[in-house]
Write an enzyme that holds these catalytic residues in place. Structure first.
Site, PDB file in Angstrom:
ATOM      1  N   CYS A  10      66.510 -52.060 -39.128  1.00 22.85           N
ATOM      2  CA  CYS A  10      65.801 -50.782 -39.009  1.00 22.85           C
ATOM      3  C   CYS A  10      65.014 -50.734 -37.706  1.00 22.85           C
ATOM      4  O   CYS A  10      63.918 -51.295 -37.608  1.00 22.85           O
ATOM      5  CB  CYS A  10      64.866 -50.589 -40.205  1.00 22.85           C
ATOM      6  SG  CYS A  10      63.892 -49.061 -40.130  1.00 22.85           S
ATOM      7  N   CYS A  20      61.634 -48.917 -38.003  1.00 25.19           N
ATOM      8  CA  CYS A  20      60.591 -49.723 -38.643  1.00 25.19           C
ATOM      9  C   CYS A  20      60.009 -50.764 -37.698  1.00 25.19           C
ATOM     10  O   CYS A  20      58.798 -51.019 -37.713  1.00 25.19           O
ATOM     11  CB  CYS A  20      61.150 -50.439 -39.876  1.00 25.19           C
ATOM     12  SG  CYS A  20      62.034 -49.397 -41.038  1.00 25.19           S
ATOM     13  N   ASP A  21      60.854 -51.389 -36.891  1.00 28.33           N
ATOM     14  CA  ASP A  21      60.451 -52.615 -36.191  1.00 28.33           C
ATOM     15  C   ASP A  21      60.445 -52.545 -34.671  1.00 28.33           C
ATOM     16  O   ASP A  21      60.087 -53.527 -34.011  1.00 28.33           O
ATOM     17  CB  ASP A  21      61.374 -53.763 -36.628  1.00 28.33           C
ATOM     18  CG  ASP A  21      61.256 -54.049 -38.116  1.00 28.33           C
ATOM     19  OD1 ASP A  21      60.166 -53.857 -38.677  1.00 28.33           O
ATOM     20  OD2 ASP A  21      62.263 -54.450 -38.732  1.00 28.33           O
TER      21      ASP A  21
END
Length: 312
Positions: free
Chosen positions: A138, A141-142
């Protein structure tokens, strides 16, 4: 109906499940959507969606998921969040029983499986060891963890290249590792990636191992399919976008209706052959196009078919 019963139970709150919930609730039947995580499904991990109608400038995946959720709820669909349906059975009277991880039991007259799919893993050395320490599925997300660092994206489809472009907002260099010379992604996405100076293509190459210093990722070892040479790309992160696997476990014991890859072979109306009252929609079905618009469309179709089933 009682708290633990409904007319239509929908398992999964991605675009397919939320569209199904909207159409079912608008049909004035008691509708409950079960979701084991947050609503929106995989779309919430997508940085930007450009090809969903009514958003000419694009829309973030999280915003689109939120809007879909709100609309389904406004028409009366109930959403049971962070609830995993662990088993699904059908009684002799045609009603379905859903068991959840909290120990609750639900009854439903019809069920729509919209469980979606989960990212496929590579199963190479270092992947498990460095998950959460540089290995991710992701970018949204990261990506922030990799400011001014080098990362590798593995894959050749739309998701891989779109997320690679998103990562260029943070990382200094983004290697795109793909086993072929040609990409499966849309031509416009390939063009954008090719023109971005921070993106470097590593084509006709396969990942062999993710390497690190026991605490974090330090590189990705790849092999060229053209000349068999191996090299280690010095990266701090590895993002994998090599497809998905359908979440089809709840079908076990009810029907033998999956293809060789495990996708559910529902008919054009969303019905699962041999199990009246059971329907499927979205990425866990064997539809050729795995996009938000097709998932939402199949969810609406399954709900419309389920409503006709209840009327009959």
């Amino acid at each position: 109906m009682s708290k633990n019963s409904c007319d239509i139970a929908i398992i999964g709150a991605g675009p397919a499940g939320l569209a199904a919930g909207l159409y079912a609730a608008r049909g004035l039947v008691d509708t409950v959507i079960f979701e084991r995580q947050a609503t929106g499904g995989q779309i919430v991990t997508t940085s930007w969606v450009e090809n969903y109608p009514a958003f000419p400038g694009g829309v973030s995946g999280s915003d689109l998921g939120e809007l879909m959720t709100r609309q389904a709820q406004e028409y009366g669909a109930r959403i049971e969040l962070f609830v995993t349906v662990t088993s699904l059975t059908r009684g002799s009277d045609g009603a379905f029983t859903l068991q959840t991880d909290s120990g609750d039991s639900w009854q439903a007259r019809a069920v729509i499986l919209a469980c979606g799919a989960v990212p496929r893993k590579l199963d190479i050395d270092g992947e498990a060891q460095y998950t959460g320490r540089g290995v991710s599925w992701c970018a949204t997300c990261d990506a922030n963890f990799f400011r001014d660092k080098r990362v590798a994206v593995i894959g050749g489809g739309n998701t891989a290249l779109e997320e690679a472009l998103y990562l260029t907002k943070f990382a200094s260099t983004v290697y795109v590792v793909h086993r072929r010379e040609e990409f499966r992604a849309a031509a416009i996405v390939v063009k954008r990636a090719a023109e971005n100076p921070q993106v470097e293509f590593v084509l006709s190459s396969i990942p062999l191992a993710i390497v690190g210093d026991d605490s974090k990722v330090t590189g990705l070892r790849v092999r060229s399919l053209a000349d068999e040479r191996e090299q280690t790309l010095a990266v701090d992160g590895v993002f994998e976008f090599v497809g998905v696997e359908p979440v089809n476990e709840l079908l076990a014991g009810l029907a033998d209706a999956t293809d060789a890859q495990g996708y559910i072979t529902a008919d054009a109306c969303g019905s699962i052959p041999g199990v009246p009252g059971l329907f499927a929609a979205g990425d866990l079905t064997c539809s050729s196009l795995k996009q938000v618009i097709s998932a939402a469309g199949s969810g609406a179709t399954a709900a419309a078919t389920a409503l006709k089933y209840l009327e009959s």
